[in-house]
Write a protein that holds these residues in place. Structure first.
Motif, PDB file in Angstrom:
ATOM      1  N   ILE A 220      19.549  11.650   0.483  1.00 43.88           N
ATOM      2  CA  ILE A 220      19.668  11.401   1.847  1.00 43.88           C
ATOM      3  C   ILE A 220      19.155  10.003   2.182  1.00 43.88           C
ATOM      4  O   ILE A 220      19.589   9.343   2.939  1.00 43.88           O
ATOM      5  CB  ILE A 220      19.019  12.392   2.667  1.00 43.88           C
ATOM      6  N   ALA A 221      18.021   9.570   1.605  1.00 45.29           N
ATOM      7  CA  ALA A 221      17.425   8.384   1.798  1.00 45.29           C
ATOM      8  C   ALA A 221      18.318   7.055   1.546  1.00 45.29           C
ATOM      9  O   ALA A 221      18.397   5.974   2.121  1.00 45.29           O
ATOM     10  CB  ALA A 221      16.157   8.347   1.200  1.00 45.29           C
ATOM     11  N   LEU A 222      18.898   7.336   0.197  1.00 45.10           N
ATOM     12  CA  LEU A 222      19.940   6.317  -0.052  1.00 45.10           C
ATOM     13  C   LEU A 222      21.255   6.299   0.634  1.00 45.10           C
ATOM     14  O   LEU A 222      21.836   5.380   0.895  1.00 45.10           O
ATOM     15  CB  LEU A 222      20.043   6.380  -1.640  1.00 45.10           C
ATOM     16  N   THR A 223      21.817   7.317   0.898  1.00 46.08           N
ATOM     17  CA  THR A 223      22.975   7.487   1.278  1.00 46.08           C
ATOM     18  C   THR A 223      23.136   6.850   2.943  1.00 46.08           C
ATOM     19  O   THR A 223      24.186   6.470   3.241  1.00 46.08           O
ATOM     20  CB  THR A 223      23.572   8.960   1.310  1.00 46.08           C
ATOM     21  N   ARG A 224      22.088   7.183   3.856  1.00 43.67           N
ATOM     22  CA  ARG A 224      21.966   6.895   5.083  1.00 43.67           C
ATOM     23  C   ARG A 224      22.466   5.278   5.378  1.00 43.67           C
ATOM     24  O   ARG A 224      23.311   5.204   6.505  1.00 43.67           O
ATOM     25  CB  ARG A 224      20.741   7.069   5.730  1.00 43.67           C
ATOM     26  N   ARG A 225      22.414   4.443   4.380  1.00 48.79           N
ATOM     27  CA  ARG A 225      22.739   3.004   4.632  1.00 48.79           C
ATOM     28  C   ARG A 225      24.331   2.671   4.361  1.00 48.79           C
ATOM     29  O   ARG A 225      24.887   1.870   4.772  1.00 48.79           O
ATOM     30  CB  ARG A 225      22.001   2.269   3.603  1.00 48.79           C
ATOM     31  N   LEU A 226      25.192   3.771   3.988  1.00 51.73           N
ATOM     32  CA  LEU A 226      26.473   3.539   3.528  1.00 51.73           C
ATOM     33  C   LEU A 226      27.386   4.098   4.348  1.00 51.73           C
ATOM     34  O   LEU A 226      28.585   3.664   4.451  1.00 51.73           O
ATOM     35  CB  LEU A 226      26.922   4.283   2.016  1.00 51.73           C
ATOM     36  N   THR A 227      26.884   5.066   5.264  1.00 50.99           N
ATOM     37  CA  THR A 227      27.780   5.726   6.302  1.00 50.99           C
ATOM     38  C   THR A 227      28.751   4.571   7.209  1.00 50.99           C
ATOM     39  O   THR A 227      29.889   4.764   7.478  1.00 50.99           O
ATOM     40  CB  THR A 227      27.077   6.500   7.244  1.00 50.99           C
ATOM     41  N   ALA A 228      28.213   3.800   7.809  1.00 48.33           N
ATOM     42  CA  ALA A 228      28.793   2.836   8.711  1.00 48.33           C
ATOM     43  C   ALA A 228      29.828   2.020   8.121  1.00 48.33           C
ATOM     44  O   ALA A 228      30.702   1.306   8.755  1.00 48.33           O
ATOM     45  CB  ALA A 228      27.555   1.929   9.475  1.00 48.33           C
ATOM     46  N   ARG A 229      29.870   1.747   6.700  1.00 47.56           N
ATOM     47  CA  ARG A 229      30.855   1.276   5.949  1.00 47.56           C
ATOM     48  C   ARG A 229      32.111   1.909   5.743  1.00 47.56           C
ATOM     49  O   ARG A 229      33.139   1.016   5.171  1.00 47.56           O
ATOM     50  CB  ARG A 229      30.147   0.600   4.605  1.00 47.56           C
ATOM     51  N   ILE A 230      32.214   2.977   6.090  1.00 48.53           N
ATOM     52  CA  ILE A 230      33.351   3.954   5.697  1.00 48.53           C
ATOM     53  C   ILE A 230      34.408   3.822   6.754  1.00 48.53           C
ATOM     54  O   ILE A 230      34.078   4.100   7.808  1.00 48.53           O
ATOM     55  CB  ILE A 230      32.830   5.282   5.223  1.00 48.53           C
ATOM     56  N   PRO A 231      35.517   3.531   6.772  1.00 51.20           N
ATOM     57  CA  PRO A 231      36.568   3.314   7.891  1.00 51.20           C
ATOM     58  C   PRO A 231      36.672   4.956   8.365  1.00 51.20           C
ATOM     59  O   PRO A 231      36.416   5.967   7.612  1.00 51.20           O
ATOM     60  CB  PRO A 231      37.767   2.975   7.255  1.00 51.20           C
ATOM     61  N   ASP A 232      37.098   4.870   9.683  1.00 52.85           N
ATOM     62  CA  ASP A 232      36.882   6.184  10.469  1.00 52.85           C
ATOM     63  C   ASP A 232      37.906   7.216   9.733  1.00 52.85           C
ATOM     64  O   ASP A 232      37.439   8.479   9.566  1.00 52.85           O
ATOM     65  CB  ASP A 232      37.226   5.956  11.797  1.00 52.85           C
ATOM     66  N   ARG A 233      38.973   6.817   9.638  1.00 52.14           N
ATOM     67  CA  ARG A 233      40.111   7.679   9.089  1.00 52.14           C
ATOM     68  C   ARG A 233      39.751   8.017   7.586  1.00 52.14           C
ATOM     69  O   ARG A 233      40.021   9.245   7.513  1.00 52.14           O
ATOM     70  CB  ARG A 233      41.569   6.967   9.107  1.00 52.14           C
ATOM     71  N   VAL A 234      39.290   7.134   6.900  1.00 53.77           N
ATOM     72  CA  VAL A 234      39.087   7.572   5.377  1.00 53.77           C
ATOM     73  C   VAL A 234      38.091   8.409   5.599  1.00 53.77           C
ATOM     74  O   VAL A 234      37.824   9.659   4.603  1.00 53.77           O
ATOM     75  CB  VAL A 234      38.521   6.384   4.476  1.00 53.77           C
ATOM     76  N   HIS A 235      37.012   8.520   6.376  1.00 53.25           N
ATOM     77  CA  HIS A 235      35.921   9.350   6.433  1.00 53.25           C
ATOM     78  C   HIS A 235      36.321  10.858   7.110  1.00 53.25           C
ATOM     79  O   HIS A 235      35.997  11.804   6.531  1.00 53.25           O
ATOM     80  CB  HIS A 235      34.720   8.783   7.805  1.00 53.25           C
ATOM     81  N   ALA A 236      37.273  10.879   7.898  1.00 51.49           N
ATOM     82  CA  ALA A 236      37.899  12.100   8.175  1.00 51.49           C
ATOM     83  C   ALA A 236      38.702  12.676   7.079  1.00 51.49           C
ATOM     84  O   ALA A 236      38.636  13.901   6.986  1.00 51.49           O
ATOM     85  CB  ALA A 236      39.025  11.843   9.392  1.00 51.49           C
ATOM     86  N   ILE A 237      39.338  11.890   6.112  1.00 53.59           N
ATOM     87  CA  ILE A 237      40.309  12.577   5.137  1.00 53.59           C
ATOM     88  C   ILE A 237      39.234  12.913   4.104  1.00 53.59           C
ATOM     89  O   ILE A 237      39.294  14.123   3.418  1.00 53.59           O
ATOM     90  CB  ILE A 237      41.257  11.419   4.826  1.00 53.59           C
ATOM     91  N   ALA A 238      38.353  12.310   3.928  1.00 52.37           N
ATOM     92  CA  ALA A 238      37.310  12.961   2.807  1.00 52.37           C
ATOM     93  C   ALA A 238      36.529  14.100   3.176  1.00 52.37           C
ATOM     94  O   ALA A 238      36.206  14.796   2.525  1.00 52.37           O
ATOM     95  CB  ALA A 238      36.067  11.600   2.709  1.00 52.37           C
ATOM     96  N   TYR A 239      36.381  14.061   4.611  1.00 49.44           N
ATOM     97  CA  TYR A 239      35.640  15.362   5.168  1.00 49.44           C
ATOM     98  C   TYR A 239      36.632  16.748   4.805  1.00 49.44           C
ATOM     99  O   TYR A 239      35.905  17.716   4.040  1.00 49.44           O
ATOM    100  CB  TYR A 239      35.597  15.252   6.519  1.00 49.44           C
ATOM    101  N   LEU A 240      37.791  16.664   5.131  1.00 51.86           N
ATOM    102  CA  LEU A 240      38.631  17.701   4.867  1.00 51.86           C
ATOM    103  C   LEU A 240      38.742  17.861   3.081  1.00 51.86           C
ATOM    104  O   LEU A 240      38.953  18.969   2.648  1.00 51.86           O
ATOM    105  CB  LEU A 240      40.230  17.482   5.317  1.00 51.86           C
ATOM    106  N   ALA A 241      39.031  16.907   2.422  1.00 48.77           N
ATOM    107  CA  ALA A 241      38.851  16.975   0.777  1.00 48.77           C
ATOM    108  C   ALA A 241      37.705  17.522   0.509  1.00 48.77           C
ATOM    109  O   ALA A 241      37.914  18.502  -0.516  1.00 48.77           O
ATOM    110  CB  ALA A 241      39.148  15.562   0.455  1.00 48.77           C
ATOM    111  N   MET A 242      36.419  17.408   0.931  1.00 50.75           N
ATOM    112  CA  MET A 242      35.382  18.115   0.601  1.00 50.75           C
ATOM    113  C   MET A 242      35.581  19.724   0.891  1.00 50.75           C
ATOM    114  O   MET A 242      35.028  20.417  -0.085  1.00 50.75           O
ATOM    115  CB  MET A 242      34.130  17.620   1.431  1.00 50.75           C
ATOM    116  N   LEU A 243      36.040  19.939   1.828  1.00 51.05           N
ATOM    117  CA  LEU A 243      36.150  21.229   2.299  1.00 51.05           C
ATOM    118  C   LEU A 243      37.282  22.033   1.406  1.00 51.05           C
ATOM    119  O   LEU A 243      36.905  23.255   1.157  1.00 51.05           O
ATOM    120  CB  LEU A 243      36.617  21.390   3.907  1.00 51.05           C
TER     121      LEU A 243
END
Length: 254
Positions: A220-243
């Motif tokens: 959690i401590a390491l990942t929080r710095r990466l979130t803002a760098r992910i494009p919004d649509r890619v973030h949404a697709i990755a969410y569904l892929a994880m599900l």
């Protein structure tokens, strides 16, 4: 070997907690089921892990300025109310029912996000506020389903906030504080519901929970710095892929 497997999944849980708002349920439930063979123990252990993960991620996301209080309150209070009912109901349901319900919950969510507008694309330039029915009755429903299945509610709150016009970074960030009451109430009920045995508090497997947390907290401590760098649509697709991945894991788990 079992400890190392749980540790590895704990690390993955920490990453998904920050990126997708999953406090742990979607990953910890399948792996704990595989380790213990008990769905009740898996759900209970998942909620215990979510207590720590959701609170740790909430602090990290708040520091990054991604938490909007107007969306969190009063929805969080009604989620807490629903969580109490859901946890009590889950202790009385057969394991097979919980297993099938978990899979159905995931499938419905994936289909809904793909079929309806507003998740993969952000049609709203200005986010809209949540309505009173959504905050009250919707909150109770989210809490009840989430606590019964040990998943924290992020699969309902993230699409809900996303369709309100919020970017994925904020929608997933606010899933963490909204998952906290589900985790806290669920853990308290499950800890006193089971008969208990060596290494367990009620249905909560303390050893499995500790192994998972040893991996998730540093992640959690390491990942929080990466979130803002992910494009919004890619973030949404990755969410569904994880599900989708978790759904497959649950289907193949006996």
């Amino acid at each position: 070997m079992t400890f190392l497997v749980l540790l590895a999944f704990g690390c993955l849980t920490g990453v998904t907690t920050v990126l997708f708002g999953f406090g742990g349920g979607f990953l910890t439930v399948p792996v704990v089921v595989a380790v213990t063979g008990d769905m009740h123990v898996a759900v209970a252990t998942s909620t215990a892990v979510m207590v720590v993960n959701s609170l740790a991620a909430t602090v990290a996301q708040a520091r990054a300025g991604r938490i909007r209080r107007s969306y969190v309150w009063p929805l969080i209070a009604f989620i807490a109310l629903g969580a109490a009912f859901g946890s009590l109901a889950a202790t009385r349901l057969p394991e097979r029912v919980l297993h099938v319900a978990f899979i159905a919950y995931l499938v419905i969510t994936i289909v809904d996000c793909l079929a309806r507008n507003g998740f993969l694309h952000r049609p709203l330039e200005t986010p809209r506020k949540l309505g009173p029915v959504t905050r009250t009755a919707g909150g109770v429903g989210i809490g009840a389903v989430a606590s019964a299945l040990g998943v924290g509610g992020s699969v309902m709150t993230v699409p809900l906030l996303r369709r309100s016009g919020l970017p994925m970074t904020e929608a997933t960030a606010m899933a963490n504080p909204l998952s906290a009451p589900v985790a806290l109430i669920g853990t308290a009920i499950y800890a006193f519901a089971g008969t208990g045995s060596a290494g367990r508090a009620g249905y909560v497997d303390l050893i499995a929970a500790a192994a998972l947390l040893c991996g998730s907290i540093p992640a959690i401590a390491l990942t929080r710095r990466l979130t803002a760098r992910i494009p919004d649509r890619v973030h949404a697709i990755a969410y569904l892929a994880m599900l989708a991945g978790v759904t497959i894991a649950m289907i193949v788990t006996p």
